[in-house]
Design a protein around this motif. Structure first.
Motif, PDB file in Angstrom:
ATOM      1  N   ASP A 101       0.851  -1.195   0.000  1.00  0.00           N
ATOM      2  CA  ASP A 101       0.000   0.000   0.000  1.00  0.00           C
ATOM      3  C   ASP A 101       0.883   1.240   0.000  1.00  0.00           C
ATOM      4  O   ASP A 101       1.421   1.639   1.032  1.00  0.00           O
ATOM      5  N   GLY A 102       1.033   1.859  -1.174  1.00  0.00           N
ATOM      6  CA  GLY A 102       1.887   3.042  -1.278  1.00  0.00           C
ATOM      7  C   GLY A 102       1.147   4.345  -1.125  1.00  0.00           C
ATOM      8  O   GLY A 102       1.760   5.384  -0.858  1.00  0.00           O
ATOM      9  N   ASN A 106      -6.232   6.231  -1.444  1.00  0.00           N
ATOM     10  CA  ASN A 106      -7.164   5.616  -2.403  1.00  0.00           C
ATOM     11  C   ASN A 106      -7.833   4.355  -1.854  1.00  0.00           C
ATOM     12  O   ASN A 106      -8.523   3.656  -2.592  1.00  0.00           O
ATOM     13  N   ASN A 107      -7.638   4.075  -0.569  1.00  0.00           N
ATOM     14  CA  ASN A 107      -8.141   2.808  -0.025  1.00  0.00           C
ATOM     15  C   ASN A 107      -9.654   2.758   0.131  1.00  0.00           C
ATOM     16  O   ASN A 107     -10.261   1.694   0.035  1.00  0.00           O
ATOM     17  N   GLU A 108     -10.272   3.893   0.426  1.00  0.00           N
ATOM     18  CA  GLU A 108     -11.689   3.878   0.806  1.00  0.00           C
ATOM     19  C   GLU A 108     -12.551   4.714  -0.135  1.00  0.00           C
ATOM     20  O   GLU A 108     -13.491   5.383   0.298  1.00  0.00           O
ATOM     21  N   ILE A 109     -12.237   4.634  -1.418  1.00  0.00           N
ATOM     22  CA  ILE A 109     -13.047   5.347  -2.405  1.00  0.00           C
ATOM     23  C   ILE A 109     -14.468   4.791  -2.418  1.00  0.00           C
ATOM     24  O   ILE A 109     -15.445   5.529  -2.536  1.00  0.00           O
ATOM     25  N   VAL A 128       1.572   2.468  -6.694  1.00  0.00           N
ATOM     26  CA  VAL A 128       2.634   3.216  -6.020  1.00  0.00           C
ATOM     27  C   VAL A 128       3.425   2.291  -5.094  1.00  0.00           C
ATOM     28  O   VAL A 128       4.662   2.286  -5.097  1.00  0.00           O
ATOM     29  N   GLY A 129       2.719   1.484  -4.311  1.00  0.00           N
ATOM     30  CA  GLY A 129       3.396   0.559  -3.417  1.00  0.00           C
ATOM     31  C   GLY A 129       4.203  -0.480  -4.161  1.00  0.00           C
ATOM     32  O   GLY A 129       5.328  -0.824  -3.766  1.00  0.00           O
ATOM     33  N   LEU A 130       3.648  -1.004  -5.250  1.00  0.00           N
ATOM     34  CA  LEU A 130       4.365  -2.006  -6.038  1.00  0.00           C
ATOM     35  C   LEU A 130       5.636  -1.417  -6.638  1.00  0.00           C
ATOM     36  O   LEU A 130       6.692  -2.070  -6.645  1.00  0.00           O
ATOM     37  N   ARG A 131       5.539  -0.200  -7.143  1.00  0.00           N
ATOM     38  CA  ARG A 131       6.736   0.433  -7.724  1.00  0.00           C
ATOM     39  C   ARG A 131       7.846   0.555  -6.681  1.00  0.00           C
ATOM     40  O   ARG A 131       9.029   0.351  -6.987  1.00  0.00           O
ATOM     41  N   GLN A 132       7.478   0.868  -5.450  1.00  0.00           N
ATOM     42  CA  GLN A 132       8.478   0.997  -4.391  1.00  0.00           C
ATOM     43  C   GLN A 132       9.167  -0.325  -4.071  1.00  0.00           C
ATOM     44  O   GLN A 132      10.294  -0.338  -3.561  1.00  0.00           O
ATOM     45  N   LYS A 133       8.500  -1.436  -4.360  1.00  0.00           N
ATOM     46  CA  LYS A 133       9.038  -2.760  -4.031  1.00  0.00           C
ATOM     47  C   LYS A 133       9.761  -3.425  -5.199  1.00  0.00           C
ATOM     48  O   LYS A 133      10.224  -4.568  -5.068  1.00  0.00           O
ATOM     49  N   LEU A 134       9.852  -2.760  -6.337  1.00  0.00           N
ATOM     50  CA  LEU A 134      10.498  -3.379  -7.496  1.00  0.00           C
ATOM     51  C   LEU A 134      11.950  -3.796  -7.232  1.00  0.00           C
ATOM     52  O   LEU A 134      12.374  -4.877  -7.682  1.00  0.00           O
ATOM     53  N   LEU A 173      -6.472   1.186  -7.279  1.00  0.00           N
ATOM     54  CA  LEU A 173      -5.108   0.753  -7.605  1.00  0.00           C
ATOM     55  C   LEU A 173      -4.220   1.920  -7.994  1.00  0.00           C
ATOM     56  O   LEU A 173      -2.995   1.829  -7.885  1.00  0.00           O
ATOM     57  N   GLY A 174      -4.835   2.990  -8.485  1.00  0.00           N
ATOM     58  CA  GLY A 174      -4.051   4.150  -8.885  1.00  0.00           C
ATOM     59  C   GLY A 174      -4.593   4.788 -10.145  1.00  0.00           C
ATOM     60  O   GLY A 174      -5.710   4.522 -10.583  1.00  0.00           O
TER      61      GLY A 174
END
Length: 406
Positions: A101-102, A106-109, A128-134, A173-174
């Protein structure tokens, strides 16, 4: 606060809220405003034709409401080339919602579909979170990621397989830019991006007439196929070229044609072909009207039935539906620079669809410099059934020879 600190007052309770409390309140207000703004934009973005309101999420750049003419774009972008051999690529699979979760904003739209304490709810993972974990994924030795479907889904469909749309990115998701940032960052690390795609079905907007509250037995042709009944009130429907509809780009039609037939052949458990010998169906509808998929060994049920009795089955043997979906798939490739697709439930999709879709996808990808666009799917079937869909034959000696594919 500085004045109070200088006075060295002994009790925080006497001097008002702490700096941490103020920051907490500010963060809460920011989340509330972001959620309200996103919800407003989401309400305005219930349309796959491109508009100023839905552009943050839309991979389609066509403003006319003609789904078969949708197209993607990424101005000035240089597309990442395909690998020479996909078989040498180590792929890391993940459900985006479950990974990282970056951006908590956007969690509670959608109201009431986010709760990390419950495994059946969404957990907030995003691009965003996935990009940080690449770098972590790269460190494992993986050179590709396979992520869950990216388009709009139902309120609590964390798996992303209950499709509402095939061009609007799910805002939980973004955004389009955040998905582009993800593919760009992955490519800079030498990581290919594979997106899971769904074409067999959408969400659960229809019931079968007479079976609104329960399972609908499978029927075909003269055996009284069903009229579709809307599950949504009229105020929730969209204005489309086909009138009020629950989906913006795929439309139902309850007009019966006594002479219409299905394309084919379709294939059974052991690879045997089944040819349509009956007449009568709803050919002007983008959806099947046949009832629920119950018998997975019946070749017609597996192709025409509603999976789990809760996901509206698209009429993919129709050239009209094929043209819509092909345009939307090509738009996704152009707009986000994806390197491959993993195909969901290919055994429930008529082979005639793939004979149109797969060549169109590969040709479009080649026009962008992707000479070997990745396409693979799931198979939970016998070898004989598997043979009808791939370059393998019914025996190992037939491996890779197109002559053995119907």
């Amino acid at each position: 606060l500085k004045a109070r600190q200088a006075a060295a007052l002994p009790s925080a309770a006497l001097v008002g809220p702490s700096l941490g409390t103020i920051r907490g309140v500010a963060a809460m207000v920011d989340r509330i405003l972001h959620r309200a703004f996103a919800a407003l934009l989401l309400w305005c973005a219930e349309a796959a034709p491109r508009t100023d309101q839905n552009s943050p999420w839309n991979v389609n750049f066509q403003r006319k409401h003609i789904p078969e003419e949708y197209f993607g774009s990424w101005d000035g972008h240089e597309y990442f080339p395909s690998p020479k051999n996909w078989r040498s690529i180590a792929i890391y699979q993940l459900l985006t919602d479950r990974f990282a979760d970056g951006d908590p904003r956007n969690n509670e739209i959608y109201e009431g579909d986010f709760d990390v304490r419950d495994m059946t709810f969404r957990h907030g993972g995003d691009f965003v979170g996935l990009r940080q974990k690449l770098p972590y994924i790269k460190g494992l030795g993986c050179t590709a990621i396979w992520i869950s479907p990216v388009f709009r889904n139902g309120p609590n469909s964390y798996h992303q397989y209950a499709m509402h749309d095939f061009t609007l990115i799910d805002p939980r998701l973004g955004t389009l830019e955040e998905l582009r940032d993800l593919t760009t960052a992955a490519h800079e690390l030498g990581i290919y991006v594979i997106i899971d795609v769904v074409m067999n079905h959408m969400d659960n907007a229809f019931a079968f007439e007479g079976h609104e509250q329960g399972s609908a037995p499978f029927k075909m042709h003269e055996d009284e196929e069903y009229r579709l009944v809307l599950r949504h009130p009229e105020r929730e429907l969209f204005a489309t070229p086909a009138g009020k509809q629950p989906y913006m780009d795929f439309w139902y039609n309850n007009t019966w044609d006594p002479d219409a037939t299905y394309g084919g052949p379709v294939y059974g458990k052991w690879g045997q072909a089944a040819v349509d010998e009956g007449k009568g169906t709803y050919p002007y509808s983008d959806f099947h009207h046949n009832g629920d998929l119950i018998d997975y060994t019946n070749p017609w049920q597996i192709t025409l039935g509603k999976i789990y009795g809760m996901m509206d089955d698209l009429r993919l043997e129709s050239r009209r539906v094929q043209d819509k979906y092909i345009a939307m798939t090509k738009a996704l490739i152009s707009s986000v620079d994806v390197d491959g697709f993993r195909v969901d439930t290919p055994m429930q999709v008529p082979l005639e669809f793939f004979k149109s879709w797969a060549p169109a996808v590969r040709e479009h990808a080649r026009s962008l410099g992707k000479e070997s666009f990745g396409l693979f799917g799931e198979f939970f079937v016998t070898t004989e059934r598997f043979a009808t869909m791939t370059g393998r034959g019914k025996t190992p000696s037939m491996y890779g020879r197109d002559a053995f594919i119907d």
